[in-house]
Write a protein that holds these residues in place. Sequence first.
Motif, mmCIF file in Angstrom:
data_model
loop_
_atom_site.group_PDB
_atom_site.id
_atom_site.type_symbol
_atom_site.label_atom_id
_atom_site.label_comp_id
_atom_site.label_asym_id
_atom_site.label_seq_id
_atom_site.Cartn_x
_atom_site.Cartn_y
_atom_site.Cartn_z
ATOM 1 N N UNK A 193 65.872 -92.375 -40.352
ATOM 2 C CA UNK A 193 65.385 -91.005 -40.283
ATOM 3 C C UNK A 193 66.440 -90.170 -39.576
ATOM 4 N N UNK A 194 66.529 -88.925 -39.959
ATOM 5 C CA UNK A 194 67.517 -88.051 -39.346
ATOM 6 C C UNK A 194 67.034 -86.618 -39.448
ATOM 7 N N UNK A 195 67.892 -85.688 -39.114
ATOM 8 C CA UNK A 195 67.551 -84.278 -39.195
ATOM 9 C C UNK A 195 68.551 -83.559 -40.083
ATOM 10 N N UNK A 196 68.162 -82.375 -40.507
ATOM 11 C CA UNK A 196 69.033 -81.488 -41.272
ATOM 12 C C UNK A 196 68.888 -80.109 -40.666
ATOM 13 N N UNK A 197 69.988 -79.444 -40.397
ATOM 14 C CA UNK A 197 69.972 -78.088 -39.881
ATOM 15 C C UNK A 197 70.289 -77.129 -41.017
ATOM 16 N N UNK A 209 56.241 -82.611 -46.381
ATOM 17 C CA UNK A 209 55.228 -83.352 -45.622
ATOM 18 C C UNK A 209 55.733 -83.744 -44.240
ATOM 19 N N UNK A 210 57.009 -83.963 -44.115
ATOM 20 C CA UNK A 210 57.593 -84.336 -42.822
ATOM 21 C C UNK A 210 57.792 -83.126 -41.909
ATOM 22 N N UNK A 211 57.604 -81.925 -42.459
ATOM 23 C CA UNK A 211 57.847 -80.697 -41.697
ATOM 24 C C UNK A 211 56.716 -79.692 -41.907
ATOM 25 N N UNK A 212 55.485 -80.140 -41.720
ATOM 26 C CA UNK A 212 54.309 -79.323 -42.015
ATOM 27 C C UNK A 212 54.288 -77.981 -41.284
ATOM 28 N N UNK A 241 69.976 -72.526 -38.825
ATOM 29 C CA UNK A 241 69.645 -73.097 -37.538
ATOM 30 C C UNK A 241 68.286 -73.753 -37.407
ATOM 31 N N UNK A 242 67.486 -73.788 -38.471
ATOM 32 C CA UNK A 242 66.196 -74.477 -38.410
ATOM 33 C C UNK A 242 66.437 -75.973 -38.590
ATOM 34 N N UNK A 243 65.897 -76.775 -37.682
ATOM 35 C CA UNK A 243 66.103 -78.218 -37.742
ATOM 36 C C UNK A 243 64.903 -78.865 -38.425
ATOM 37 N N UNK A 244 65.158 -79.584 -39.519
ATOM 38 C CA UNK A 244 64.127 -80.277 -40.267
ATOM 39 C C UNK A 244 64.218 -81.767 -40.018
ATOM 40 N N UNK A 245 63.063 -82.415 -39.959
ATOM 41 C CA UNK A 245 63.020 -83.873 -39.926
ATOM 42 C C UNK A 245 63.211 -84.369 -41.350
ATOM 43 N N UNK A 246 64.071 -85.362 -41.523
ATOM 44 C CA UNK A 246 64.383 -85.909 -42.842
ATOM 45 C C UNK A 246 63.978 -87.379 -42.877
ATOM 46 N N UNK A 247 62.873 -87.685 -43.556
ATOM 47 C CA UNK A 247 62.456 -89.087 -43.647
ATOM 48 C C UNK A 247 63.347 -89.858 -44.614
ATOM 49 N N UNK A 248 63.461 -91.142 -44.370
ATOM 50 C CA UNK A 248 64.233 -91.960 -45.289
ATOM 51 C C UNK A 248 63.405 -92.231 -46.539
ATOM 52 N N UNK A 249 64.081 -92.457 -47.625
ATOM 53 C CA UNK A 249 63.403 -92.813 -48.869
ATOM 54 C C UNK A 249 63.189 -94.316 -48.892
ATOM 55 N N UNK A 250 62.006 -94.698 -49.274
ATOM 56 C CA UNK A 250 61.736 -96.119 -49.468
ATOM 57 C C UNK A 250 61.813 -96.407 -50.964
ATOM 58 N N UNK A 251 61.852 -97.654 -51.324
ATOM 59 C CA UNK A 251 61.882 -98.007 -52.737
ATOM 60 C C UNK A 251 60.643 -97.464 -53.437
#
Length: 71
Positions: free
Chosen positions: A7-11, A37-40, A51-61
Motif C-alpha cells: 500500500x502506498x500514497x499518491x499526491x 473506496x480507499x478514499x471515501x 497536494x491532496x494525498x490519496x491512499x493507494x491500495x495494492x491490487x490483489x489477483x
Amino acid sequence: MADRTADKTYTTVQGDMWDSISYKIYGSERYMGLLMQANLKLLDIFIFSSGTVLDVPELSRNTEDAAPEWR
C-alpha cells in the motif's frame, strides 16, 4: 505499471481526476472504484487541486480478475 507490492500514497497534481489517477497508478481506469473506496472522505472531489494525498491500495489477483461493480 505501478509497484503492486505494498500500500502506498499518491499526491495529486492540479487537474487530476479519479480515472486519470487510476490510470497513472494501475495502468487502467477500471480500478478507480477501488481507489475511491480507499478514499471515501474525498468522494465529493471530481477534479483535484495539487497536494491532496490519496491512499493507494495494492491490487490483489482477485481485484485484477473481477469485473467492475456495475456489471
